[in-house]
Design an enzyme around this catalytic site. Structure first.
Site, PDB file in Angstrom:
ATOM      1  N   ASP A 156      72.667  70.224 -98.878  1.00 20.48           N
ATOM      2  CA  ASP A 156      73.467  69.226 -99.575  1.00 20.48           C
ATOM      3  C   ASP A 156      73.197  69.304-101.078  1.00 20.48           C
ATOM      4  OD1 ASP A 156      74.170  67.071 -97.066  1.00 20.48           O
ATOM      5  OD2 ASP A 156      72.449  68.402 -96.842  1.00 20.48           O
ATOM      6  N   ASP A 211      75.030  44.087 -93.035  1.00 18.17           N
ATOM      7  CA  ASP A 211      75.295  44.168 -94.467  1.00 18.17           C
ATOM      8  C   ASP A 211      76.766  43.878 -94.751  1.00 18.17           C
ATOM      9  OD1 ASP A 211      75.235  45.403 -97.281  1.00 18.17           O
ATOM     10  OD2 ASP A 211      73.196  45.823 -96.585  1.00 18.17           O
ATOM     11  N   HIS A 248      77.965  48.118-100.830  1.00 17.81           N
ATOM     12  CA  HIS A 248      76.517  48.024-100.645  1.00 17.81           C
ATOM     13  C   HIS A 248      76.068  48.597 -99.299  1.00 17.81           C
ATOM     14  CE1 HIS A 248      72.728  45.798 -99.675  1.00 17.81           C
ATOM     15  NE2 HIS A 248      72.478  45.976-100.956  1.00 17.81           N
ATOM     16  N   ASN A 304      75.413  69.647 -94.477  1.00 17.66           N
ATOM     17  CA  ASN A 304      76.842  69.912 -94.322  1.00 17.66           C
ATOM     18  C   ASN A 304      77.461  70.470 -95.597  1.00 17.66           C
ATOM     19  OD1 ASN A 304      76.614  67.599 -95.851  1.00 17.66           O
ATOM     20  ND2 ASN A 304      78.209  66.455 -94.770  1.00 17.66           N
ATOM     21  N   ASN A 360      64.724  40.994-105.014  1.00 16.18           N
ATOM     22  CA  ASN A 360      64.729  41.506-106.387  1.00 16.18           C
ATOM     23  C   ASN A 360      64.445  40.440-107.424  1.00 16.18           C
ATOM     24  OD1 ASN A 360      65.510  43.938-105.298  1.00 16.18           O
ATOM     25  ND2 ASN A 360      67.675  43.568-105.618  1.00 16.18           N
ATOM     26  N   VAL A 376      59.025  40.919 -89.225  1.00 16.65           N
ATOM     27  CA  VAL A 376      59.825  41.806 -90.064  1.00 16.65           C
ATOM     28  C   VAL A 376      58.922  42.717 -90.879  1.00 16.65           C
ATOM     29  CG1 VAL A 376      61.417  41.877 -92.037  1.00 16.65           C
ATOM     30  CG2 VAL A 376      61.766  40.218 -90.212  1.00 16.65           C
ATOM     31  N   ASP A 394      54.901  44.593 -96.516  1.00 17.83           N
ATOM     32  CA  ASP A 394      54.163  45.401 -95.541  1.00 17.83           C
ATOM     33  C   ASP A 394      54.023  46.849 -95.980  1.00 17.83           C
ATOM     34  OD1 ASP A 394      53.714  43.472 -93.341  1.00 17.83           O
ATOM     35  OD2 ASP A 394      55.891  43.376 -93.354  1.00 17.83           O
ATOM     36  N   SER A 410      66.967  46.711-101.800  1.00 19.92           N
ATOM     37  CA  SER A 410      67.988  47.078-100.812  1.00 19.92           C
ATOM     38  C   SER A 410      67.993  48.576-100.571  1.00 19.92           C
ATOM     39  CB  SER A 410      69.381  46.657-101.296  1.00 19.92           C
ATOM     40  OG  SER A 410      69.669  45.341-100.935  1.00 19.92           O
TER      41      SER A 410
END
Length: 644
Positions: free
Chosen positions: A190, A222, A263, A277, A355, A369, A392, A423
């Site tokens: 790529d 999302d 997003h 590809n 953020n 999570v 984490d 994100s």
């Protein structure tokens, strides 16, 4: 995992027969085991796309959120995604330079001990060549083209370097050097991979030797994903070979979860962009399936209720990994309940830390999570990244290049942009989680443990842990560790169980067949650690044939889907029992059936010892199931080894 925006801040942008054969395999295993910001989350709050929102939200720590009335928010808070004109420099914090895989291997790393290549002069006749060999006391074997090249492979007794120095001074020799291994290396073609510093930083190429995410479904909760051609929407050109499963749109209440903001498509690309590809960029778990779950509208906003519903829907419909590149300050009980449900169903939940530059947002800080902070190309924590309790692991989140849509997904408008935010960091972790799940690590806690164990520590102080958690994601380290542990445990279990079965069979029948023969050992290897368990160190498992041969038979169902594997349909006593019923009358097949049964028992034993698998009825039920079936397999093996 730890204890938990949801009105999404426009883009929380954010793996020979007989006893001698068994001994050799064990030795090989041991060798293998030791070798071994833009301020806005997705970058939309840049000088271009997010200007309007930036004007409304000048504060960094707690952005001023518009009042929620309905999903269709005003245009001034719904920036269309355009490439950021300027990326803010992350704050510099203590860190260490990354040493890439290439720099960890010196020139001697792949040398074969005691063997050298001797290239004699092309005009040297056979008698002179024999004299050369005799003069240096070499034991040689010719290469395929020795008659043309005069190149010989020589075995040296004593120090290789001294022999090489003497050969280099001999006028009959053109070159003499150590004989070294080479290996196939998968390097995606790529064109934009050169710009994806973040993929190199998490060890993508090395990770692909061991896993590429086959059989795993990753839900992106999302703004949707450019996953299909529907109405004015089109599937992303660089998602063409990526499999998308049916999702759900909680904004329009349909199964068409098309991205009208950009997003979600950018986030999904980091996880599973079509790779090798010849087009665009690469994804970390590019053989994984994407599940689009749209909970954020075209302005990039949604509610805690919709996100909670999206999490539940994804888990109920077979997602093994759920990515949440969104967040807010509200510690919602509804959201926490949905996360608990997803984890109970065996889903790994990954979320952006936020953020704000301040405390970790929710669901990044929610219980169960994996919260992800963002780092730059120098392994510094990004200035915009939230930090503190709830982080984490860290992952690259600055200038992350992937394909996304433009013109709100209409008119086939698609492009590649570099966005910044937590994100963008979270999907790197989600992709790495998919790699681990594809290797059979299906318990969410075990996935997190593997990610944390493999993370690269840049600051182990108490303050550093609030920034980086366990460290910066290293997908390669995590998948290699898991693969090595699987091989060692399964081979040791196989050796112990085969020895035990042989003794039990001999005690019952003094003429019982010995298991230390190829007809027993090969099926045992195929069912236990995998017939070619060492394959990832020689050939990349990106190729389907290599992947199939490297897997234990019991793991082949993972290629269909990790949800199927939870039931262990190929790892139970019914399979060897069925083979016994069909072929017990064929005496020459009994050792093979016995080997298969012992291999299956070894695999089941490893499931219990490793503790990485999640069963459909809980951990204790899984342990009991494995113990009962392993015992039955050993009885079947002993029966087949008996000659009576």
């Amino acid at each position: 995992m730890h204890t938990s925006r949801l009105l999404r801040w426009p883009g929380t942008a954010n793996l020979r027969t007989g006893r001698a054969l068994a001994t050799s395999l064990l030795a090989a295993t041991a060798l293998v085991a030791v070798s071994g910001a833009v301020r806005a989350e997705d970058g939309t709050d840049s000088r271009g796309a997010g200007a309007a929102l930036a004007a409304r939200s000048p504060g960094m720590l707690e952005p001023r959120l518009p009042g929620y009335v309905n999903p269709a928010l005003p245009v001034d808070v719904s920036p269309s995604l355009r490439g950021p004109d300027l990326l803010l420099e992350p704050v510099a914090t203590a860190g260490e330079p990354l040493h890439g895989m290439a720099s960890e291997l010196d020139e001697t790393s792949y040398d074969i001990p005691g063997q050298i290549v001797v290239d004699a002069r092309d005009d040297l006749d056979d008698a002179s060549l024999a004299d050369l060999v005799r003069d240096f006391s070499l034991r040689v074997s010719p290469t395929a083209l020795t008659s043309q090249t005069r190149i010989q492979i020589a075995t040296v007794d004593g120090p290789v370097s001294a022999t090489l120095e003497r050969l280099a001074r001999d006028p009959r020799v053109e070159a003499a050097e150590p004989l070294a291994w080479v290996r196939a290396s998968f390097v995606a073609n790529d064109p934009l991979m050169k710009d994806q510093w973040h993929m190199a930083r998490v060890g993508a190429e090395r990770a692909w030797d061991f896993a590429s995410g086959r059989g795993v479904t990753v839900a992106v909760v999302d703004t949707g994903i450019a996953c299909e051609d529907h109405g004015p929407f089109t599937k992303g050109t660089d998602l063409a070979s990526t499999e998308c499963v049916e999702g759900w749109n909680f904004v329009t209440k349909t199964n068409h979860a098309n991205d009208d903001q950009g997003h979600g498509t950018h986030v999904a690309g980091t996880i599973a962009q079509s790779t090798n590809n010849g087009l665009g960029a690469v994804g970390l778990a590019f053989h994984a399936r994407l599940m689009p779950v749209k909970v954020l509208n075209e302005s990039g906003w949604g509610t805690t209720a919709d996100v909670a519903d999206g999490i539940r829907w994804a888990a109920e419909h077979g997602a093994q990994v759920i990515n949440l590149s969104l967040g807010g300050p509200r510690n919602s009980k509804v959201l926490q309940s949905a996360i608990d449900d997803a984890v109970a169903r065996g889903a790994v939940v990954v979320a952006a830390a936020g953020n704000t530059g301040g405390r970790v947002q929710f669901p990044g800080a929610s219980d169960g999570v994996i919260g992800v902070s963002a780092t730059d190309a120098n392994d510094k924590i990004a200035r915009f990244s939230s930090r503190g309790q709830g982080v984490d692991v860290a992952a690259p989140g600055v200038n992350v290049t992937q394909q996304t849509i433009c013109n709100r997904g209409r008119d086939k408008c698609q492009n590649f942009y570099a966005y910044s935010g937590t994100s963008m960091a979270a999907p790197h972790v989600a992709g790495a989680a998919a790699l681990l799940v594809s290797l059979g690590v299906t318990d969410p806690r075990a996935v997190e443990d593997a990610l944390r164990a493999g993370a690269r520590v840049v600051d182990d102080s108490d303050g550093g842990k609030l920034l980086y958690g366990a460290g910066i994601l290293d997908a390669a380290s995590s998948v290699v560790r898991v693969t090595q542990s699987h091989i060692v445990v399964r081979l040791l279990a196989l050796l112990v169980l085969a020895t035990w079965v042989a003794r039990r069979a001999r005690k019952k029948d003094a003429t019982a067949t010995s298991p230390w023969r190829a007809s027993f050992l090969l099926p045992a290897l195929a069912a236990g650690p995998g017939l070619f368990f060492f394959a990832p160190w020689l050939l990349p498992r990106v190729e389907l044939a290599v992947d199939v041969l490297a897997r234990p038979i019991a793991d082949l169902d993972l290629l269909i889907g990790a949800s199927v594997h939870r039931w262990l349909p190929l790892a139970n006593a019914l399979v060897p029992l069925g083979l016994t019923a069909l072929f017990f009358g064929v005496k020459r097949l009994r050792p093979a059936i016995a080997g298969f049964a012992v291999g299956t028992a070894a695999y089941l034993t490893s499931v219990v010892l490793l503790g990485e698998a999640a069963g459909p009825f809980g951990k204790m039920a899984l342990i009991v199931w494995c113990a009962v079936n392993a015992a039955a397999c050993l009885w079947i093996a002993r029966t087949n080894l008996s000659t009576r």
